[in-house]
Design a protein around this motif. Structure first.
Motif, PDB file in Angstrom:
ATOM      1  N   UNK A   1      -2.853 -19.859 -23.931  1.00  0.00           N
ATOM      2  CA  UNK A   1      -1.975 -20.069 -22.750  1.00  0.00           C
ATOM      3  C   UNK A   1      -0.651 -19.909 -23.345  1.00  0.00           C
ATOM      4  N   UNK A   2      -0.157 -19.663 -24.783  1.00  0.00           N
ATOM      5  CA  UNK A   2       1.088 -19.440 -25.196  1.00  0.00           C
ATOM      6  C   UNK A   2       1.666 -17.886 -24.599  1.00  0.00           C
ATOM      7  N   UNK A   3       0.735 -17.047 -23.933  1.00  0.00           N
ATOM      8  CA  UNK A   3       1.237 -15.819 -23.406  1.00  0.00           C
ATOM      9  C   UNK A   3       2.055 -16.137 -22.130  1.00  0.00           C
ATOM     10  N   UNK A   4       1.616 -17.084 -21.518  1.00  0.00           N
ATOM     11  CA  UNK A   4       2.317 -17.726 -20.304  1.00  0.00           C
ATOM     12  C   UNK A   4       3.428 -18.724 -20.388  1.00  0.00           C
ATOM     13  N   UNK A   5       3.244 -19.516 -21.480  1.00  0.00           N
ATOM     14  CA  UNK A   5       4.380 -20.549 -21.716  1.00  0.00           C
ATOM     15  C   UNK A   5       4.553 -20.397 -23.177  1.00  0.00           C
ATOM     16  N   UNK A   6       5.744 -20.060 -23.740  1.00  0.00           N
ATOM     17  CA  UNK A   6       5.994 -19.732 -25.314  1.00  0.00           C
ATOM     18  C   UNK A   6       6.043 -21.151 -25.967  1.00  0.00           C
ATOM     19  N   UNK A   7       6.520 -22.172 -25.242  1.00  0.00           N
ATOM     20  CA  UNK A   7       6.668 -23.282 -25.686  1.00  0.00           C
ATOM     21  C   UNK A   7       5.460 -24.123 -26.263  1.00  0.00           C
ATOM     22  N   UNK A   8       4.414 -23.793 -25.753  1.00  0.00           N
ATOM     23  CA  UNK A   8       3.275 -24.264 -26.191  1.00  0.00           C
ATOM     24  C   UNK A   8       2.828 -23.890 -27.769  1.00  0.00           C
ATOM     25  N   UNK A   9       3.403 -22.664 -28.308  1.00  0.00           N
ATOM     26  CA  UNK A   9       3.052 -22.250 -29.656  1.00  0.00           C
ATOM     27  C   UNK A   9       3.893 -23.478 -30.596  1.00  0.00           C
ATOM     28  N   UNK A  10       4.989 -23.999 -30.058  1.00  0.00           N
ATOM     29  CA  UNK A  10       5.669 -25.209 -30.905  1.00  0.00           C
ATOM     30  C   UNK A  10       4.843 -26.188 -31.313  1.00  0.00           C
ATOM     31  N   UNK A  11       4.097 -26.761 -29.964  1.00  0.00           N
ATOM     32  CA  UNK A  11       3.423 -27.980 -30.250  1.00  0.00           C
ATOM     33  C   UNK A  11       2.197 -27.684 -31.266  1.00  0.00           C
ATOM     34  N   UNK A  12       1.635 -26.403 -31.013  1.00  0.00           N
ATOM     35  CA  UNK A  12       0.573 -26.245 -32.137  1.00  0.00           C
ATOM     36  C   UNK A  12       0.959 -26.019 -33.653  1.00  0.00           C
ATOM     37  N   UNK A  13       2.269 -25.641 -33.771  1.00  0.00           N
ATOM     38  CA  UNK A  13       2.593 -25.506 -34.860  1.00  0.00           C
ATOM     39  C   UNK A  13       3.140 -26.739 -35.665  1.00  0.00           C
ATOM     40  N   UNK A  14       3.744 -27.719 -34.937  1.00  0.00           N
ATOM     41  CA  UNK A  14       3.814 -29.170 -35.193  1.00  0.00           C
ATOM     42  C   UNK A  14       2.595 -29.927 -35.509  1.00  0.00           C
ATOM     43  N   UNK A  15       1.693 -29.753 -34.729  1.00  0.00           N
ATOM     44  CA  UNK A  15       0.364 -30.520 -34.883  1.00  0.00           C
ATOM     45  C   UNK A  15      -0.146 -30.180 -36.330  1.00  0.00           C
ATOM     46  N   UNK A  16      -0.424 -28.758 -36.541  1.00  0.00           N
ATOM     47  CA  UNK A  16      -1.052 -28.258 -37.494  1.00  0.00           C
ATOM     48  C   UNK A  16      -0.117 -28.591 -39.060  1.00  0.00           C
ATOM     49  N   UNK A  17       1.102 -28.642 -38.784  1.00  0.00           N
ATOM     50  CA  UNK A  17       1.950 -29.057 -40.005  1.00  0.00           C
ATOM     51  C   UNK A  17       1.614 -30.537 -40.380  1.00  0.00           C
ATOM     52  N   UNK A  18       1.625 -31.230 -39.311  1.00  0.00           N
ATOM     53  CA  UNK A  18       1.478 -32.722 -39.423  1.00  0.00           C
ATOM     54  C   UNK A  18       0.002 -33.190 -40.130  1.00  0.00           C
ATOM     55  N   UNK A  19      -1.103 -32.138 -39.738  1.00  0.00           N
ATOM     56  CA  UNK A  19      -2.391 -32.425 -40.152  1.00  0.00           C
ATOM     57  C   UNK A  19      -2.719 -31.987 -41.593  1.00  0.00           C
ATOM     58  N   UNK A  20      -1.984 -30.848 -41.827  1.00  0.00           N
ATOM     59  CA  UNK A  20      -2.228 -30.180 -43.061  1.00  0.00           C
ATOM     60  C   UNK A  20      -1.096 -30.180 -44.206  1.00  0.00           C
ATOM     61  N   UNK A  21       0.145 -30.689 -43.705  1.00  0.00           N
ATOM     62  CA  UNK A  21       1.138 -30.818 -44.706  1.00  0.00           C
ATOM     63  C   UNK A  21       1.384 -29.608 -45.155  1.00  0.00           C
ATOM     64  N   UNK A  22       1.400 -28.551 -44.318  1.00  0.00           N
ATOM     65  CA  UNK A  22       1.671 -27.146 -44.769  1.00  0.00           C
ATOM     66  C   UNK A  22       2.344 -26.406 -43.535  1.00  0.00           C
ATOM     67  N   UNK A  23       3.294 -25.484 -43.468  1.00  0.00           N
ATOM     68  CA  UNK A  23       3.857 -24.826 -42.584  1.00  0.00           C
ATOM     69  C   UNK A  23       3.029 -23.682 -42.062  1.00  0.00           C
ATOM     70  N   UNK A  24       2.425 -23.675 -40.805  1.00  0.00           N
ATOM     71  CA  UNK A  24       1.602 -22.700 -40.329  1.00  0.00           C
ATOM     72  C   UNK A  24       2.180 -21.324 -40.285  1.00  0.00           C
ATOM     73  N   UNK A  25       1.412 -20.223 -40.114  1.00  0.00           N
ATOM     74  CA  UNK A  25       1.863 -19.054 -39.862  1.00  0.00           C
ATOM     75  C   UNK A  25       1.637 -18.527 -38.601  1.00  0.00           C
ATOM     76  N   UNK A  26       2.566 -18.005 -37.741  1.00  0.00           N
ATOM     77  CA  UNK A  26       2.143 -17.897 -36.101  1.00  0.00           C
ATOM     78  C   UNK A  26       1.487 -16.457 -36.217  1.00  0.00           C
ATOM     79  N   UNK A  27       0.406 -16.522 -35.526  1.00  0.00           N
ATOM     80  CA  UNK A  27      -0.385 -15.386 -35.327  1.00  0.00           C
ATOM     81  C   UNK A  27       0.086 -14.765 -34.050  1.00  0.00           C
ATOM     82  N   UNK A  28       0.332 -13.455 -34.041  1.00  0.00           N
ATOM     83  CA  UNK A  28       0.799 -12.356 -32.907  1.00  0.00           C
ATOM     84  C   UNK A  28      -0.239 -11.518 -32.486  1.00  0.00           C
ATOM     85  N   UNK A  29      -0.163 -10.972 -31.062  1.00  0.00           N
ATOM     86  CA  UNK A  29      -0.833 -10.319 -30.604  1.00  0.00           C
ATOM     87  C   UNK A  29      -0.849  -8.775 -31.040  1.00  0.00           C
TER      88      UNK A  29
END
Length: 199
Positions: A61-89
């Motif tokens: 859904x980030x293709x329609x709403x770019x803000x959604x990727x920020x929530x995913x990055x924040x959740x993954x950072x909290x869960x794993x304790x490491x900054x995620x890499x953003x995958x792009x099309x």
């Protein structure tokens, strides 16, 4: 292993012990020997171990709403304790309203102590919190001893605050082992505590 910190002012040497993750300790003391005995490896270096764990969160859904990727990055950072890499099309797909370079997901690759700690938390805290959990399927191996399974939401991780979650996000967890066959990988993961369904 101990990390030594020298206090320059007082001249005293403080030794801070680095704790070995609980699951890694169990692997070294029990599981390694049990695997060696079961599969009769000629060399102890052939005994399978965990190599890395990759946690991937797709956010189409980030293709329609770019803000959604920020929530995913924040959740993954909290869960794993490491900054995620953003995958792009990699290429544009008109039907999905997708342009090349748009963010479509995030992933984290865990190695070393962080990998062992995440695996321990996943097995002892997160998976038991899934409602109506009946075990993981043991058929999702890739032929080389690596195992991938999906989780439907991020709330099973106790690090996530349910009040701050904007939406449910699923994720894929890939456990990469140094095993060469599925039988070895399955035996290793079962000994580590992965709750496979009994056939």
């Amino acid at each position: 292993m101990a990390a030594t910190d020298t206090d320059q002012a007082g001249g005293a040497t403080a030794v801070a012990e680095r704790t070995v993750p609980r699951l890694k300790q169990r692997y070294q003391s029990e599981i390694h020997a049990a695997m060696l005995e079961e599969f009769k490896y000629p060399n102890i270096m052939q005994v399978p171990t965990l190599t890395k764990i990759v946690v991937n969160m797709g956010v189409g859904e980030a293709a329609r709403d770019a803000k959604l990727i920020d929530g995913a990055v924040k959740d993954l950072t909290v869960i794993t304790g490491q900054k995620p890499v953003v995958a792009r099309a990699r290429k544009s797909i008109a039907q999905f309203k997708l342009r090349e370079g748009m963010p479509i997901g995030a992933h984290v690759t865990l190695r070393g102590d962080r990998m062992w700690e995440f695996c321990d938390r996943l097995l002892s805290i997160a998976l038991p919190r899934i409602r109506d959990f009946r075990g993981l399927s043991d058929r999702q191996f890739d032929g080389r001893g690596n195992y991938t399974f999906g989780l439907t939401e991020q709330l099973m991780f106790h690090e996530i605050n349910p009040d701050q979650v904007d939406r449910q996000r699923g994720m894929d967890v890939t456990v990469v082992t140094s095993a060469t066959t599925d039988a070895e990988g399955r035996a290793l993961l079962r000994r580590l505590g992965f709750p496979f369904k009994e056939n």
